[in-house]
Design a protein around this motif. Structure first.
Motif, short mmCIF file in Angstrom:
data_model
loop_
_atom_site.label_atom_id
_atom_site.label_comp_id
_atom_site.label_asym_id
_atom_site.label_seq_id
_atom_site.Cartn_x
_atom_site.Cartn_y
_atom_site.Cartn_z
N GLY A 141 0.61 -0.86 0.07
CA GLY A 141 -0.08 0.30 -0.73
C GLY A 141 0.80 1.12 0.28
O GLY A 141 2.30 1.17 0.34
N LEU A 194 -1.70 -11.04 2.81
CA LEU A 194 -1.58 -9.60 2.35
C LEU A 194 -3.08 -9.53 2.93
O LEU A 194 -3.06 -7.79 3.70
N THR A 195 -4.23 -10.10 2.47
CA THR A 195 -5.28 -9.56 4.06
C THR A 195 -4.78 -9.99 5.36
O THR A 195 -5.91 -8.23 6.35
N THR A 204 -14.29 -5.32 3.20
CA THR A 204 -14.39 -4.03 4.00
C THR A 204 -16.06 -4.85 5.33
O THR A 204 -15.90 -4.78 6.59
N GLU A 207 -3.26 -3.66 9.90
CA GLU A 207 -2.70 -2.60 10.32
C GLU A 207 -4.09 -1.55 10.85
O GLU A 207 -3.95 -0.43 10.86
N LYS A 208 -5.75 -2.60 10.15
CA LYS A 208 -7.06 -1.46 10.91
C LYS A 208 -7.09 -2.76 12.34
O LYS A 208 -8.40 -1.92 12.66
N SER A 228 -2.32 -8.96 6.64
CA SER A 228 -1.25 -7.83 7.27
C SER A 228 -2.42 -6.26 7.01
O SER A 228 -2.01 -5.49 8.42
N SER A 229 -3.25 -6.60 6.22
CA SER A 229 -3.74 -5.19 6.44
C SER A 229 -5.61 -5.66 7.52
O SER A 229 -5.26 -4.76 7.88
N ASP A 244 -14.98 -6.25 -3.74
CA ASP A 244 -14.43 -5.87 -2.46
C ASP A 244 -15.97 -6.23 -1.55
O ASP A 244 -16.40 -5.63 -1.27
#
Length: 422
Positions: A50, A281-282, A266, A288-289, A284-285, A263
């Motif tokens: 990102g 990567l999911t 979300t 991050e959230k 990791s995301s 998507d």
């Protein structure tokens, strides 16, 4: 750009490469490259992370260039980033105009398409016979091989699987320590989630068949195209995958926008879906959230446990003026140290055995690494990418109710055969 235009580009490329071969001495040096060679090598890469990690990605690639320059001090390496969208067309257009890179990134199904048209140079011819591939996982070497030729060196592997919301699991009586392994076990849990007002899983119908249909085909024991070129996607096992998707949609186990959305991450984060289909990567995301209520589950099986997970590679085009040097750069970019740095940042799984230790202290990525043994890199055939839009359209028609699963599967099989016959 339409596929007819892509075909014309391929014809132009073939002529370009043929003329280049006649006008230049393109004989391989068998991996022997003068350390004092002078050149500028251009590498096309993509945004693997990102925006918040863009500077760190640049640092990883800059370090690869700096390490290469120690061996080849007179060679300048330029990294240029291009977007993921329309990357095939951009590459073909640039290569046809002889303005393309010396090294670029590909995945196996695009590799097969490019290799079949003579766009790529087999990299083993450039590295020499004494080059050692023993540190690479055998499956990753198979993924970069087409018609017994290696066309690139792998930098990453991926595995896609289910990531569950643990709060929803507990609410519906599920056990985060005993997650589904079969279609039936998953559907039983998904039905309980539906009864509580949740969707069972994500299904991003706007994504490629690699992330939607193909894992189910493989899990049912089927295949899309056999190794000897037979179209199998509409046989009994393949049809079972189409039927399962229709069942999920009709029974509201997947959201109504599953027909064409890209998507569902979300709504998963918002607590509306029990399980999201994702990769490293999911995870990791999610971190991050600040999302902590998740657990990684295994790929499912009907006849066998299987899933999709690409293998990313760096390749050398046939019309590079510095092919041997470019191959040496690819070797450096996929070295143990480079693989460790790149995959630590991007949360993919290294293709090198010696680099997988980067996840020894990370339980989530260690779990992903455990499941990578079940991952297929897709359909390695020249028509694989060409038929993707047709597959998406047929799945959409099936979910909308205008076609039965058999009609959709037969239409996909016909489209594949038609492309093969061109």
């Amino acid at each position: 750009m339409g596929f007819k235009k892509i075909g014309l580009l391929f014809m132009v490329l073939i002529l370009t490469f043929t003329m280049a071969a006649c006008s230049e001495d393109s004989e391989s040096t068998g991996g022997k490259v003068d350390k004092n060679s002078s050149a500028t090598l251009t590498v096309w890469v993509h945004p693997f992370v990102g925006e918040d990690l863009k500077d760190k990605q640049k640092e990883v690639f800059d370090n690869m260039a700096a390490s290469f320059k120690k061996e080849y001090p007179n060679v300048k390496v330029k990294f240029e980033e291009i977007p993921w969208a329309n990357r095939e067309q951009k590459l073909l257009t640039a290569l046809a105009a002889d303005q393309g890179p010396d090294v670029f990134y590909l995945i196996p199904d695009i590799m097969a398409q490019f290799a079949d048209q003579g766009v790529l140079t087999p990299i083993t011819d450039l590295l020499g016979d004494d080059w050692d591939k023993s540190d690479f996982e055998e499956s990753s070497i198979e993924s970069v091989t087409y018609k017994n030729e290696m066309y690139g060196l792998p930098i990453l592997r991926e595995v896609q699987t289910y990531i569950y919301n643990t709060k929803i699991l507990k609410e519906i009586g599920g056990d985060p320590n005993n997650l589904p392994e079969t279609w039936e076990e998953f559907d039983e849990l998904a039905q309980k989630a539906k009864d509580k007002g949740y969707f069972g899983r994500s299904f991003e119908g706007g994504a490629t068949a690699n992330a939607t249909l193909y894992p189910l085909v493989w899990q049912s024991g089927g295949d899309v195209i056999s190794k000897d070129g037979k179209v199998l996607i509409n046989n009994k096992d393949g049809l079972e995958a189409f039927e399962r998707i229709q069942k999920w949609y009709k029974e509201d186990m997947i959201p109504k926008d599953s027909i064409n959305t890209i998507d569902h991450f979300t709504p998963f984060v918002e607590g509306k879906i029990m399980a999201v289909w994702g990769a490293g990567l999911t995870v990791s995301s999610l971190k991050e959230k600040g999302f902590k209520d998740y657990v990684i589950g295994p790929p499912l099986k009907q006849e066998k446990m299987a899933t999709f997970g690409t293998t990313g590679m760096f390749v050398v085009p046939s019309n590079s003026k510095h092919k041997e040097l470019a191959a040496q750069l690819v070797a450096e970019m996929t070295s143990k140290e480079s693989s460790e740095a790149f995959n630590s940042l991007t949360k993919f799984i290294p293709a090198r055995k010696s680099a997988t230790a980067i996840y020894d202290g990370d339980k989530d990525m260690a779990k992903m690494t455990e499941y990578v043994q079940y991952a297929s890199p897709g359909v390695i055939h020249p028509v694989a990418r060409v038929v993707m839009p047709t597959i998406q359209a047929e799945l959409q028609a099936m979910m909308e109710g205008s076609k039965s699963p058999k009609e959709a599967a037969d239409a996909v099989a016909k489209a594949i055969k038609d492309e093969m016959g061109k």
